[in-house]
Motif scaffolding. Structure first.
Motif, PDB file in Angstrom:
ATOM      1  N   GLU A 218       0.832  -1.205   0.000  1.00 59.27           N
ATOM      2  CA  GLU A 218       0.000   0.000   0.000  1.00 59.27           C
ATOM      3  C   GLU A 218       0.868   1.257   0.000  1.00 59.27           C
ATOM      4  N   THR A 219       1.993   1.195   0.699  1.00 57.20           N
ATOM      5  CA  THR A 219       2.886   2.352   0.746  1.00 57.20           C
ATOM      6  C   THR A 219       3.496   2.640  -0.617  1.00 57.20           C
ATOM      7  N   VAL A 220       4.016   1.618  -1.266  1.00 61.36           N
ATOM      8  CA  VAL A 220       4.597   1.844  -2.592  1.00 61.36           C
ATOM      9  C   VAL A 220       3.506   2.205  -3.590  1.00 61.36           C
ATOM     10  N   GLY A 221       2.290   1.697  -3.385  1.00 61.66           N
ATOM     11  CA  GLY A 221       1.184   2.091  -4.243  1.00 61.66           C
ATOM     12  C   GLY A 221       0.889   3.579  -4.140  1.00 61.66           C
ATOM     13  N   ALA A 222       0.973   4.115  -2.933  1.00 60.20           N
ATOM     14  CA  ALA A 222       0.768   5.555  -2.742  1.00 60.20           C
ATOM     15  C   ALA A 222       1.879   6.359  -3.408  1.00 60.20           C
ATOM     16  N   VAL A 223       3.111   5.847  -3.327  1.00 63.53           N
ATOM     17  CA  VAL A 223       4.233   6.514  -4.002  1.00 63.53           C
ATOM     18  C   VAL A 223       3.987   6.539  -5.509  1.00 63.53           C
ATOM     19  N   PHE A 224       3.540   5.407  -6.048  1.00 65.06           N
ATOM     20  CA  PHE A 224       3.257   5.341  -7.476  1.00 65.06           C
ATOM     21  C   PHE A 224       2.113   6.272  -7.851  1.00 65.06           C
ATOM     22  N   SER A 225       1.067   6.282  -7.050  1.00 60.48           N
ATOM     23  CA  SER A 225      -0.083   7.139  -7.326  1.00 60.48           C
ATOM     24  C   SER A 225       0.322   8.603  -7.419  1.00 60.48           C
ATOM     25  N   ALA A 226       1.266   9.015  -6.570  1.00 63.46           N
ATOM     26  CA  ALA A 226       1.710  10.409  -6.551  1.00 63.46           C
ATOM     27  C   ALA A 226       2.441  10.813  -7.820  1.00 63.46           C
ATOM     28  N   THR A 227       2.894   9.844  -8.607  1.00 59.41           N
ATOM     29  CA  THR A 227       3.584  10.167  -9.855  1.00 59.41           C
ATOM     30  C   THR A 227       2.615  10.576 -10.964  1.00 59.41           C
ATOM     31  N   GLY A 228       1.339  10.280 -10.761  1.00 60.94           N
ATOM     32  CA  GLY A 228       0.349  10.610 -11.771  1.00 60.94           C
ATOM     33  C   GLY A 228       0.231   9.601 -12.884  1.00 60.94           C
ATOM     34  N   HIS A 229       0.876   8.447 -12.714  1.00 61.88           N
ATOM     35  CA  HIS A 229       0.848   7.431 -13.762  1.00 61.88           C
ATOM     36  C   HIS A 229      -0.257   6.397 -13.570  1.00 61.88           C
ATOM     37  N   GLU A 230      -1.277   6.757 -12.842  1.00 66.86           N
ATOM     38  CA  GLU A 230      -2.450   5.905 -12.713  1.00 66.86           C
ATOM     39  C   GLU A 230      -3.691   6.756 -12.977  1.00 66.86           C
ATOM     40  N   THR A 231      -4.768   6.084 -13.362  1.00 65.06           N
ATOM     41  CA  THR A 231      -6.056   6.737 -13.538  1.00 65.06           C
ATOM     42  C   THR A 231      -6.988   6.211 -12.459  1.00 65.06           C
ATOM     43  N   VAL A 232      -7.630   7.118 -11.755  1.00 64.04           N
ATOM     44  CA  VAL A 232      -8.564   6.744 -10.691  1.00 64.04           C
ATOM     45  C   VAL A 232      -9.965   7.185 -11.096  1.00 64.04           C
ATOM     46  N   GLY A 233     -10.923   6.290 -10.929  1.00 62.72           N
ATOM     47  CA  GLY A 233     -12.300   6.614 -11.269  1.00 62.72           C
ATOM     48  C   GLY A 233     -13.253   5.715 -10.519  1.00 62.72           C
ATOM     49  N   THR A 234     -14.488   5.705 -10.966  1.00 61.30           N
ATOM     50  CA  THR A 234     -15.518   4.880 -10.348  1.00 61.30           C
ATOM     51  C   THR A 234     -16.073   3.913 -11.386  1.00 61.30           C
ATOM     52  N   VAL A 235     -16.128   2.657 -11.020  1.00 63.71           N
ATOM     53  CA  VAL A 235     -16.733   1.622 -11.850  1.00 63.71           C
ATOM     54  C   VAL A 235     -17.831   0.980 -11.021  1.00 63.71           C
ATOM     55  N   GLY A 236     -19.076   1.075 -11.486  1.00 61.38           N
ATOM     56  CA  GLY A 236     -20.167   0.688 -10.617  1.00 61.38           C
ATOM     57  C   GLY A 236     -20.142   1.596  -9.407  1.00 61.38           C
ATOM     58  N   ALA A 237     -20.126   0.994  -8.219  1.00 65.08           N
ATOM     59  CA  ALA A 237     -20.027   1.773  -6.991  1.00 65.08           C
ATOM     60  C   ALA A 237     -18.627   1.735  -6.392  1.00 65.08           C
TER      61      ALA A 237
END
Length: 264
Positions: A218-237
């Motif tokens: 989860e920690t490295v995932g947050a580091v990766f997320s901060a780079t902007g190289h992921e897309t976050v959205g909503t699928v269903g709920a």
């Protein structure tokens, strides 16, 4: 609180809006319960993923079967060590078409049993895939390297596949185990075994595999997320995260190399 009603068409629309690429290769981790009340349940989710990918796309999911691990490896307190040999002799042989998954969720089981789906050869840490590149992704799966260079994860990296976290976090992201393998750190190994077919006959096969961990995923995932190289959205709920396997693994491998050997 009323759960939103979600149709297969809603899921396909949301997946396409998120950025799932038609004709691409996608490795997905899905929590059915987070999506809302899905009409058609896990079958609708699988169909929506395949619809978003299109007929030229390939869907991949981990399909692990821990029940076939060596009893000493599992160390189940209900199984006394004096019965370990009996358990080894009684466990059914790994059958890619029949062996059920464990702890992987209903969506994976729906994909595993869908006609046309194929499965890799590892008795514990298999992957399933459906689509024109399925055989290519699953061609190699070494017993002693289940999530490293000898696994489908390396093929997903080479193909620059997308990874989808649908209602789950980076702690469920199997691709991060490939980053562990590529970090340059040398993990300890553990003895394991499984009942497999060898020349058409059941045999208990022993092997040593790397010890993996996910405490810092989860920690490295947050580091990766901060780079902007992921897309976050909503699928269903559900909250959904979409990224490239290659970008994620490359960043995480470097991060593990710089942080894990400094931990106490």
């Amino acid at each position: 609180m009323t759960r939103p009603l979600v149709l297969r068409a809603d899921l396909e629309r949301d997946l396409r809006a998120l950025g799932v690429e038609p004709g691409g290769v996608l490795v997905a981790h899905v929590s059915l319960s987070r999506l809302g009340t899905v009409v058609g349940g896990e079958q609708a989710v699988v169909r929506a993923l395949l619809d978003a990918l299109g007929e030229d796309g390939t869907l991949v999911m981990p399909s692990q079967s821990w029940q076939l691990c060596d009893p000493a490896y599992l160390a189940d307190p209900s199984v006394p060590p004096s019965r370990y040999d009996d358990v080894r002799a009684a466990l059914p042989v790994y059958d890619p078409a029949w062996t059920p998954t464990r702890t992987m969720g209903l969506v994976v089981e729906a994909l595993r049993t869908l006609p046309g789906t194929v499965r890799s050869s590892h008795p514990h840490r298999s992957f399933v895939a459906h689509g024109p590149r399925a055989a290519e992704v699953l061609a190699r799966h070494d017993l002693d390297d289940p999530v490293g260079e000898g696994s489908p994860l390396a093929a997903l990296h080479a193909l620059d596949a997308q990874v989808l976290l649908l209602g789950v976090g980076y702690d469920k992201c199997t691709a991060l185990h490939l980053a562990e393998a590529r970090s340059g750190l040398v993990p300890p190994t553990v003895r394991n075994g499984a009942p497999v077919l060898v020349d058409g006959h059941r045999e208990w096969v022993w092997f040593d595999e790397p010890v993996v961990e996910d405490a810092d995923f989860e920690t490295v995932g947050a580091v990766f997320s901060a780079t902007g190289h992921e897309t976050v959205g909503t699928v269903g709920a559900a909250t959904a995260r979409l990224a490239r396997v290659r970008a994620l693994v490359d960043l995480a491998a470097d991060w593990f190399a710089r942080t894990r050997d400094r931990r106490d």
